[in-house]
Scaffold this motif. Structure first.
Motif, mmCIF file in Angstrom:
data_model
loop_
_atom_site.group_PDB
_atom_site.id
_atom_site.type_symbol
_atom_site.label_atom_id
_atom_site.label_comp_id
_atom_site.label_asym_id
_atom_site.label_seq_id
_atom_site.Cartn_x
_atom_site.Cartn_y
_atom_site.Cartn_z
ATOM 1 N N GLY A 80 46.393 12.082 -32.179
ATOM 2 C CA GLY A 80 46.608 11.240 -33.346
ATOM 3 C C GLY A 80 45.386 11.202 -34.235
ATOM 4 N N ASP A 81 45.548 10.542 -35.353
ATOM 5 C CA ASP A 81 44.495 10.462 -36.357
ATOM 6 C C ASP A 81 43.225 9.807 -35.813
ATOM 7 O OD1 ASP A 81 44.119 11.114 -39.219
ATOM 8 O OD2 ASP A 81 43.655 8.970 -39.369
ATOM 9 N N THR A 82 43.373 8.762 -35.048
ATOM 10 C CA THR A 82 42.209 8.050 -34.507
ATOM 11 C C THR A 82 41.391 8.958 -33.597
ATOM 12 O OG1 THR A 82 43.436 5.973 -34.596
ATOM 13 C CG2 THR A 82 41.478 6.017 -33.197
ATOM 14 N N TYR A 83 42.047 9.662 -32.711
ATOM 15 C CA TYR A 83 41.365 10.570 -31.791
ATOM 16 C C TYR A 83 40.612 11.649 -32.567
ATOM 17 C CZ TYR A 83 40.681 13.921 -27.994
ATOM 18 O OH TYR A 83 40.129 14.806 -27.081
ATOM 19 N N ILE A 84 41.276 12.243 -33.543
ATOM 20 C CA ILE A 84 40.665 13.325 -34.319
ATOM 21 C C ILE A 84 39.405 12.823 -35.021
ATOM 22 C CG2 ILE A 84 40.975 14.894 -36.270
ATOM 23 C CD1 ILE A 84 43.985 14.983 -35.500
ATOM 24 N N HIS A 85 39.496 11.667 -35.660
ATOM 25 C CA HIS A 85 38.338 11.146 -36.383
ATOM 26 C C HIS A 85 37.212 10.735 -35.440
ATOM 27 C CE1 HIS A 85 39.589 11.374 -40.573
ATOM 28 N NE2 HIS A 85 40.819 11.245 -40.089
ATOM 29 N N GLN A 86 37.536 10.274 -34.238
ATOM 30 C CA GLN A 86 36.494 9.969 -33.255
ATOM 31 C C GLN A 86 35.776 11.243 -32.819
ATOM 32 O OE1 GLN A 86 38.618 7.842 -30.196
ATOM 33 N NE2 GLN A 86 38.182 5.846 -31.117
ATOM 34 N N LYS A 87 36.525 12.302 -32.606
ATOM 35 C CA LYS A 87 35.911 13.578 -32.232
ATOM 36 C C LYS A 87 34.991 14.099 -33.347
ATOM 37 C CE LYS A 87 37.206 14.825 -28.156
ATOM 38 N NZ LYS A 87 36.218 14.968 -27.089
ATOM 39 N N LEU A 88 35.449 13.991 -34.573
ATOM 40 C CA LEU A 88 34.618 14.427 -35.696
ATOM 41 C C LEU A 88 33.349 13.578 -35.783
ATOM 42 C CD1 LEU A 88 37.303 15.087 -38.457
ATOM 43 C CD2 LEU A 88 36.069 16.762 -37.109
ATOM 44 N N LYS A 89 33.504 12.285 -35.627
ATOM 45 C CA LYS A 89 32.350 11.370 -35.702
ATOM 46 C C LYS A 89 31.338 11.686 -34.612
ATOM 47 C CE LYS A 89 31.143 6.513 -35.898
ATOM 48 N NZ LYS A 89 31.615 5.133 -35.757
ATOM 49 N N SER A 90 31.799 12.047 -33.420
ATOM 50 C CA SER A 90 30.880 12.372 -32.331
ATOM 51 C C SER A 90 30.045 13.611 -32.644
ATOM 52 C CB SER A 90 31.642 12.568 -31.023
ATOM 53 O OG SER A 90 32.349 13.779 -31.024
ATOM 54 N N THR A 100 49.800 11.949 -41.571
ATOM 55 C CA THR A 100 50.768 11.012 -42.130
ATOM 56 C C THR A 100 51.455 10.271 -40.986
ATOM 57 O OG1 THR A 100 52.577 12.606 -42.095
ATOM 58 C CG2 THR A 100 51.205 12.552 -44.096
ATOM 59 N N ALA A 101 52.108 9.176 -41.314
ATOM 60 C CA ALA A 101 52.827 8.399 -40.299
ATOM 61 C C ALA A 101 53.922 9.251 -39.660
ATOM 62 C CB ALA A 101 53.419 7.139 -40.929
ATOM 63 N N GLU A 102 54.590 10.074 -40.472
ATOM 64 C CA GLU A 102 55.651 10.931 -39.947
ATOM 65 C C GLU A 102 55.091 11.961 -38.973
ATOM 66 O OE1 GLU A 102 55.226 10.537 -43.365
ATOM 67 O OE2 GLU A 102 56.760 8.986 -43.522
ATOM 68 N N GLU A 103 53.929 12.531 -39.292
ATOM 69 C CA GLU A 103 53.308 13.498 -38.389
ATOM 70 C C GLU A 103 52.961 12.840 -37.056
ATOM 71 O OE1 GLU A 103 50.730 16.798 -40.717
ATOM 72 O OE2 GLU A 103 50.117 14.726 -41.121
ATOM 73 N N GLU A 104 52.404 11.638 -37.116
ATOM 74 C CA GLU A 104 52.043 10.937 -35.887
ATOM 75 C C GLU A 104 53.277 10.630 -35.040
ATOM 76 O OE1 GLU A 104 49.380 7.631 -35.885
ATOM 77 O OE2 GLU A 104 47.717 9.048 -35.882
ATOM 78 N N ARG A 136 45.791 9.273 -26.651
ATOM 79 C CA ARG A 136 45.778 10.450 -27.524
ATOM 80 C C ARG A 136 45.457 10.088 -28.974
ATOM 81 N NH1 ARG A 136 47.485 15.569 -25.581
ATOM 82 N NH2 ARG A 136 47.594 15.369 -23.336
ATOM 83 N N GLY A 137 45.167 8.810 -29.229
ATOM 84 C CA GLY A 137 44.749 8.385 -30.560
ATOM 85 C C GLY A 137 45.876 8.171 -31.538
ATOM 86 N N LEU A 138 47.070 7.982 -31.041
ATOM 87 C CA LEU A 138 48.212 7.745 -31.919
ATOM 88 C C LEU A 138 48.290 6.265 -32.272
ATOM 89 C CD1 LEU A 138 50.441 10.089 -29.874
ATOM 90 C CD2 LEU A 138 49.963 10.419 -32.287
ATOM 91 N N SER A 139 48.809 5.964 -33.435
ATOM 92 C CA SER A 139 48.911 4.576 -33.891
ATOM 93 C C SER A 139 49.951 3.820 -33.073
ATOM 94 C CB SER A 139 49.283 4.530 -35.372
ATOM 95 O OG SER A 139 50.597 4.994 -35.554
#
Length: 157
Positions: A80-90, A100-104, A136-139
């Motif tokens: 999910g979006d949260t997981y991806i952004h945490q990985k990038l931030k690390s 998008t919400a539909e993708e999630e 998995r970082g999904l909303s």
């Protein structure tokens, strides 16, 4: 600790050569390179000059790397979006891209359907199923929607 310090001093490479070696291994962010070069004992001023040189030659571009990594995670359809952004931030990276919400929801449903094939008891234990998707970082909204959809699909059979 003494071994580590002795190992640092054995390096005959310049900071630039070490940075190029690290970049040949895999794409790195400026934050990662600075950290690794500092750990090897290079002078902060020298590291700054190396970063400028790498940017000038186009070997170091954090925004492009962040976008590429985001697209790579998006294409895997496992996170999910949260997981991806945490990985990038690390890795010291940031992007303005978002799922998008539909993708999630699509990701959550496909992950849950796959997991239910392996562990059918997840249809009964919604707490474990939700925890799996949340890790998995999904909303939360995508998780709840996926739980409803997969439950509906199972009872229609």
């Amino acid at each position: 600790m003494a071994y580590y310090l002795n190992k640092m001093k054995r390096t005959n490479k310049t900071a630039y050569e070490s940075a190029i070696h690290l970049l040949n291994y895999r794409p790195q962010s400026e934050y990662e390179l600075r950290t690794k070069l500092a750990r090897k004992g290079y002078d902060p001023d020298e590291i700054g000059k190396v970063m400028d040189k790498l940017k000038h030659y186009g070997y170091l571009n954090d925004s492009e790397l962040a976008d590429d990594l985001f697209d790579s995670f998006r294409n895997r359809k496992c996170y999910g979006d949260t997981y991806i952004h945490q990985k990038l931030k690390s890795r010291g990276l940031h992007t303005n891209k978002h799922l998008t919400a539909e993708e999630e929801i699509d990701i959550a449903v496909s992950l849950l359907e796959e997991k239910v094939r392996i562990k059918p008891e997840l249809l009964i234990n919604y707490r474990k199923a939700a925890a799996f998707l949340l890790r998995r970082g999904l909303s939360q909204s995508a998780v709840m929607t996926a739980l409803r959809e997969v439950r509906t699909f199972e009872y229609e059979d």
